[in-house]
Design a protein around this motif. Structure first.
Motif, PDB file in Angstrom:
ATOM      1  N   ASN A 254      11.296  28.009  40.496  1.00  0.00           N
ATOM      2  CA  ASN A 254      10.939  28.671  41.756  1.00  0.00           C
ATOM      3  C   ASN A 254      10.199  29.987  41.476  1.00  0.00           C
ATOM      4  N   THR A 255       9.234  29.929  40.565  1.00  0.00           N
ATOM      5  CA  THR A 255       8.545  31.148  40.143  1.00  0.00           C
ATOM      6  C   THR A 255       7.993  31.948  41.324  1.00  0.00           C
ATOM      7  N   ARG A 256       7.362  31.257  42.271  1.00  0.00           N
ATOM      8  CA  ARG A 256       6.769  31.985  43.399  1.00  0.00           C
ATOM      9  C   ARG A 256       7.833  32.747  44.197  1.00  0.00           C
ATOM     10  N   LEU A 257       8.954  32.080  44.449  1.00  0.00           N
ATOM     11  CA  LEU A 257      10.019  32.741  45.213  1.00  0.00           C
ATOM     12  C   LEU A 257      10.596  33.915  44.426  1.00  0.00           C
ATOM     13  N   ALA A 258      10.680  33.759  43.106  1.00  0.00           N
ATOM     14  CA  ALA A 258      11.184  34.858  42.284  1.00  0.00           C
ATOM     15  C   ALA A 258      10.245  36.054  42.359  1.00  0.00           C
ATOM     16  N   ALA A 259       8.948  35.788  42.304  1.00  0.00           N
ATOM     17  CA  ALA A 259       7.982  36.889  42.393  1.00  0.00           C
ATOM     18  C   ALA A 259       7.992  37.519  43.780  1.00  0.00           C
ATOM     19  N   ASP A 260       8.198  36.701  44.817  1.00  0.00           N
ATOM     20  CA  ASP A 260       8.371  37.256  46.174  1.00  0.00           C
ATOM     21  C   ASP A 260       9.521  38.257  46.166  1.00  0.00           C
ATOM     22  N   THR A 261      10.647  37.815  45.617  1.00  0.00           N
ATOM     23  CA  THR A 261      11.857  38.639  45.624  1.00  0.00           C
ATOM     24  C   THR A 261      11.662  39.912  44.806  1.00  0.00           C
ATOM     25  N   ALA A 262      10.965  39.789  43.676  1.00  0.00           N
ATOM     26  CA  ALA A 262      10.770  40.951  42.800  1.00  0.00           C
ATOM     27  C   ALA A 262       9.823  41.976  43.412  1.00  0.00           C
TER      28      ALA A 262
ATOM     29  N   VAL B  66       1.415  37.448  23.979  1.00  0.00           N
ATOM     30  CA  VAL B  66       1.348  37.756  25.405  1.00  0.00           C
ATOM     31  C   VAL B  66       0.319  36.836  26.058  1.00  0.00           C
ATOM     32  N   ALA B  67       0.733  36.153  27.114  1.00  0.00           N
ATOM     33  CA  ALA B  67      -0.147  35.227  27.833  1.00  0.00           C
ATOM     34  C   ALA B  67      -0.215  35.628  29.303  1.00  0.00           C
ATOM     35  N   TYR B  68      -1.432  35.692  29.842  1.00  0.00           N
ATOM     36  CA  TYR B  68      -1.652  36.047  31.245  1.00  0.00           C
ATOM     37  C   TYR B  68      -2.042  34.788  32.030  1.00  0.00           C
ATOM     38  N   ALA B  69      -1.599  34.708  33.282  1.00  0.00           N
ATOM     39  CA  ALA B  69      -1.913  33.522  34.085  1.00  0.00           C
ATOM     40  C   ALA B  69      -1.939  33.876  35.566  1.00  0.00           C
ATOM     41  N   GLY B  70      -2.857  33.263  36.283  1.00  0.00           N
ATOM     42  CA  GLY B  70      -2.959  33.469  37.721  1.00  0.00           C
ATOM     43  C   GLY B  70      -2.488  32.247  38.490  1.00  0.00           C
ATOM     44  N   ASP B  71      -1.986  32.497  39.684  1.00  0.00           N
ATOM     45  CA  ASP B  71      -1.530  31.445  40.602  1.00  0.00           C
ATOM     46  C   ASP B  71      -2.563  31.386  41.714  1.00  0.00           C
ATOM     47  N   ASP B  72      -3.452  30.363  41.642  1.00  0.00           N
ATOM     48  CA  ASP B  72      -4.569  30.322  42.585  1.00  0.00           C
ATOM     49  C   ASP B  72      -4.163  29.740  43.929  1.00  0.00           C
ATOM     50  N   SER B  73      -3.666  30.618  44.761  1.00  0.00           N
ATOM     51  CA  SER B  73      -3.462  30.285  46.148  1.00  0.00           C
ATOM     52  C   SER B  73      -3.515  31.617  46.881  1.00  0.00           C
ATOM     53  N   ARG B  74      -3.799  31.552  48.157  1.00  0.00           N
ATOM     54  CA  ARG B  74      -3.908  32.818  48.896  1.00  0.00           C
ATOM     55  C   ARG B  74      -2.576  33.564  48.858  1.00  0.00           C
ATOM     56  N   PHE B  75      -2.649  34.837  48.581  1.00  0.00           N
ATOM     57  CA  PHE B  75      -1.480  35.725  48.567  1.00  0.00           C
ATOM     58  C   PHE B  75      -0.493  35.380  47.451  1.00  0.00           C
ATOM     59  N   GLU B  76      -0.949  34.757  46.393  1.00  0.00           N
ATOM     60  CA  GLU B  76      -0.063  34.524  45.259  1.00  0.00           C
ATOM     61  C   GLU B  76      -0.321  35.573  44.164  1.00  0.00           C
TER      62      GLU B  76
ATOM     63  N   SER C 182      -2.021  52.577  39.301  1.00  0.00           N
ATOM     64  CA  SER C 182      -1.031  52.204  38.286  1.00  0.00           C
ATOM     65  C   SER C 182      -0.510  50.801  38.598  1.00  0.00           C
ATOM     66  N   GLY C 183       0.145  50.218  37.626  1.00  0.00           N
ATOM     67  CA  GLY C 183       0.710  48.893  37.842  1.00  0.00           C
ATOM     68  C   GLY C 183       1.978  48.701  37.050  1.00  0.00           C
ATOM     69  N   GLU C 184       2.777  47.743  37.492  1.00  0.00           N
ATOM     70  CA  GLU C 184       4.053  47.461  36.827  1.00  0.00           C
ATOM     71  C   GLU C 184       4.208  45.965  36.641  1.00  0.00           C
ATOM     72  N   TRP C 185       4.836  45.614  35.548  1.00  0.00           N
ATOM     73  CA  TRP C 185       5.208  44.216  35.313  1.00  0.00           C
ATOM     74  C   TRP C 185       6.683  44.049  35.669  1.00  0.00           C
ATOM     75  N   LEU C 186       6.960  43.154  36.601  1.00  0.00           N
ATOM     76  CA  LEU C 186       8.308  42.947  37.120  1.00  0.00           C
ATOM     77  C   LEU C 186       8.919  41.726  36.437  1.00  0.00           C
ATOM     78  N   ALA C 187       9.961  41.935  35.686  1.00  0.00           N
ATOM     79  CA  ALA C 187      10.572  40.839  34.931  1.00  0.00           C
ATOM     80  C   ALA C 187      11.195  39.815  35.875  1.00  0.00           C
ATOM     81  N   LEU C 188      10.872  38.546  35.637  1.00  0.00           N
ATOM     82  CA  LEU C 188      11.480  37.456  36.392  1.00  0.00           C
ATOM     83  C   LEU C 188      12.558  36.847  35.497  1.00  0.00           C
ATOM     84  N   ALA C 189      13.676  37.542  35.451  1.00  0.00           N
ATOM     85  CA  ALA C 189      14.765  37.174  34.548  1.00  0.00           C
ATOM     86  C   ALA C 189      16.085  37.388  35.271  1.00  0.00           C
ATOM     87  N   PRO C 190      17.117  36.634  34.879  1.00  0.00           N
ATOM     88  CA  PRO C 190      18.404  36.741  35.578  1.00  0.00           C
ATOM     89  C   PRO C 190      18.903  38.187  35.628  1.00  0.00           C
TER      90      PRO C 190
END
Ligand code: FEO
Ligand code: CA
Ligand code: CA
Length: 680
Positions: free
Chosen positions: A458-466, A384-394, A430-438
């Motif tokens: 398009n990871t950012r757009l996928a996370a927006d959608t999720a 399991v690997a964790y990663a942040g997207d360093d931009s505002r509101f990411e 609480s928190g949830e992990w939202l799968a970015l998968a087809p």
């Protein structure tokens, strides 16, 4: 009593003078309801049903939640967590460490490490820079030789460059920290572009300590520079897709170089991971309409766009002009319209083999990758690997491998197959992990996501959608070595307005940042739910709270947490990055950027180290015995004005400490006089 007068932002606050405010930004206008952080705390506490007997009880209630108690229960009997006296804030052009500690400068920018070991000179050529330590040191890791704590390979990132210091011939020109010098017809000199590219990337350098604990560079056959030009392989679901077809690699399997390498990770199979953060700014695409793969990441649309104008190199060599991502050819295999799609990844480098080709692991997503940190490696369990997207509101992400970890056989290919998730932080803790998968979380062809490669590019757009939670600039993450708690630094977000506040990002115009933490359900890092809490809310005495609800004070006040790392005993090291142009206004009172030490169980924080002028502290690693710590000082002198640069007067002359000396990013080696575990 709740303090209703201490607004985080009052209507007279000059937002336009603050960091993060740029031309075109709309000035926030809704000051009618600006509840303080403490209002948010109270709301959260009452939601939890904790008896709130006033402000301090409310704050204590928030921070003494179940997660930290869990940590207290599970942390092993550790050596003394903090056996040092805190250092005070500093505005000196020097490193300060607690009494009983020493700090040694190692591998400043320009240190020769390979080839014919070219000595550092202000006018080194581009080719010489390719055999020297790069600029702007960032994440790093110490790979010991046979478990040694006095001999190993230091692998370190070079995030970006300050061109005015890089090029000796620019001395005396009136230049700020970002500007590059064009020749008359809007072209860049080829060797300057080469030097800039070679000052980027990663350095692999053998270092050893003598009997006194003084470290130095060893000329070694494994010493190596990886740069913005090094050929790299693309693996994972994006490999071979139409998204990464270029003239250089018509089958979409290769690219060249890594840039803006911020934080890092490392694996038990001996490799180093470097993360591509603000890569988008290096490109330009002046086509009438940019594809979403460019636009969502902020690729420039100006002819002279591109951070350093590399695409305007005078000789027109493709390794430089590829930073122009316009569609200039008849098809994608005849130009570099897809070059930006080959950046934004986690890149794996094998420091043991100087011939090895670095690998871009696309399943970990494409975004402004600050860093990557792994959960515990357990035989038979997924990685399991964790990663942040360093931009505002990411967003914050995690990757869970399909295959199970096997200490005997696992290698980097395990990172090529699995599931990428984005985090949703609910207001109830609480928190949830939202799968970015087809097919999951709305990621369907009908919604514009053709397949997994399309989702990942398009990871950012996928996370927006999720429906992931928009965070206040996720920087480094760290995983507690004993409890498995995950911590993430949220450095600041001066653009969050009141209507956008949520419990995980509880302040509007958050200029000081905070650190969030969570425990995965059932202590299973592959779980899809978690419980989160805030570890510390940074700021001055009036705007901060530690785990116990106490405000920070002169021994530990800080702003803009960025690098965070756990040492093997479970001390949390917090490094600050108040932007180099931003030590003004509400950020004026924190002194030079610093490193603090926190006890994750008690919440106590002490300032451990302060850096010189104009820099940030970043990068962290230690020797196996915990008695040598390496950190980096990045961009000293970055606050020098253009006028002062022209006059040869730099705000910092560190580390050479002679008047007029060029400031140079460097590693700093911290040791206890006479030995001992750092921090204990
Ligand atoms: Fe490279 Fe987000 O710091
Ligand atoms: Ca950083
Ligand atoms: Ca930062």
């Amino acid at each position: 009593m709740k303090d209703t007068t201490d607004h985080i932002v009052d209507p007279s606050y000059d937002f336009t003078a603050q960091p993060g405010f740029e031309h075109g930004d709309e000035r926030p206008s809704n000051f009618s309801r600006n509840p303080t952080f403490y209002d948010v705390v109270e709301a959260r506490v009452s939601r939890r049903g904790v008896l709130a007997g006033g402000l301090s009880a409310a704050v204590t209630g928030l921070f003494a939640g179940g997660v930290s108690l869990l940590a207290a229960k599970k942390a092993s009997a550790a050596p003394a967590m903090m056996g040092f006296e805190p250092v005070m804030m500093s505005t000196a052009d020097a490193i300060t460490v607690p009494e009983g500690y020493t700090a040694q400068v190692l591998v400043p920018w320009g240190t020769p490490i390979s080839g014919d070991m070219p000595a550092f000179r202000p006018d080194n050529t581009g080719a010489e820079q390719g055999h020297q330590i790069g600029m702007h040191h960032d994440g790093m890791h110490f790979f010991p030789v046979d478990g040694s704590s006095t001999d190993g390979y230091l692998v370190l990132n070079h995030e970006y460059i300050e061109p005015r210091y890089l090029h000796g011939s620019w001395a005396g020109m009136e230049l700020d920290g970002d500007t590059v010098v064009y020749t008359g017809d809007d072209t860049r000199a080829d060797d300057e572009v080469l030097k800039e590219m070679n000052a980027h990337g990663v350095s692999i350098v053998r270092v050893t300590a003598d009997a006194d604990g003084t470290w130095s560079v060893v000329a070694d056959p494994l010493n190596r520079r990886v740069t913005a030009l090094t050929p790299m392989e693309i693996t994972g679901p994006v490999r071979g897709s139409a998204h990464v077809v270029t003239k250089f690699s018509p089958d979409g399997t290769m690219t060249r170089g890594t840039i803006n390498n911020c934080a890092n990770g490392f694996t038990p199979w001996g490799t180093y991971l470097t993360c591509e953060e603000n890569w988008a700014g290096y490109f330009t695409n002046t086509d009438a309409e940019q594809p979403r793969e460019h636009a969502r990441f902020g690729v420039s649309d100006e002819a002279r766009g591109g951070r350093y104008g590399w695409h305007l190199a005078a000789g027109g060599a493709e390794e430089y002009t590829r930073f122009n991502a316009a569609a200039t050819g008849a098809s994608a295999s005849e130009d570099y319209r897809n070059e930006p799609n080959t950046f934004g990844y986690v890149v794996e480098i094998d420091p043991r083999d100087p011939e090895s080709v670095p690998v871009k692991r696309t399943h970990l997503g494409r975004f402004a990758h600050e860093g990557v940190v792994f959960g515990p490696f357990a035989a038979g369990a997924p990685i399991v690997a964790y990663a942040g997207d360093d931009s505002r509101f990411e967003y914050i992400y995690k990757f869970v491998s399909s295959a199970a970890y096997d200490p005997e056989t696992t290698d980097g290919t395990i990172l090529d197959e699995g599931t990428l998730y984005a985090a949703r932080f609910n207001d109830d803790g609480s928190g949830e992990w939202l799968a970015l998968a087809p097919g999951e979380n709305g990621l369907t062809p009908e919604n514009g996501f053709a397949d997994l490669a399309d989702i990942l590019v398009n990871t950012r757009l996928a996370a927006d959608t999720a429906g992931a939670t928009k965070m206040d600039r996720p920087e480094w993450g760290a995983v507690h070595p004993q409890t498995g708690e995950v911590y993430f630094a949220l450095t600041n977000n001066s653009r969050r307005i009141q209507a956008e506040v949520n419990m995980a990002n509880p302040r509007a115009l958050n200029e000081w940042g905070h650190i969030i933490k969570w425990t995965e359900a059932g202590d299973d890092h592959a779980a899809t739910t978690f419980a989160w809490d805030l570890f510390v809310v940074a700021g001055d005495e009036k705007r901060s709270a530690t785990l116990t609800g106490q405000p920070l004070d002169d021994t530990n006040a800080f702003a803009c947490p960025d690098g965070i790392s756990f040492d093997q005993d479970g001390r949390l090291w917090i490094q600050t990055d108040i932007g180099e142009d931003a030590q003004v206004g509400s950020l004026a009172d924190f002194g030079n950027n610093a490193m603090l030490c926190a006890d994750p169980v008690t919440g106590e924080i002490r300032r451990f180290l302060t850096g010189p002028l104009g820099q940030e502290i970043t990068g962290w690693t230690e020797t196996p015995d915990g008695q040598t710590m390496f950190i980096n000082v990045q961009h000293p002198g970055g606050t020098t004005t253009a006028e002062d640069f022209a006059a040869g007067t730099f705000t910092s002359n560190w580390p050479d400490a002679t008047a007029g000396a060029k400031p140079r990013s460097s590693t700093v080696v911290v040791r206890k006089t006479g030995g001992g575990v750092i921090g204990s």
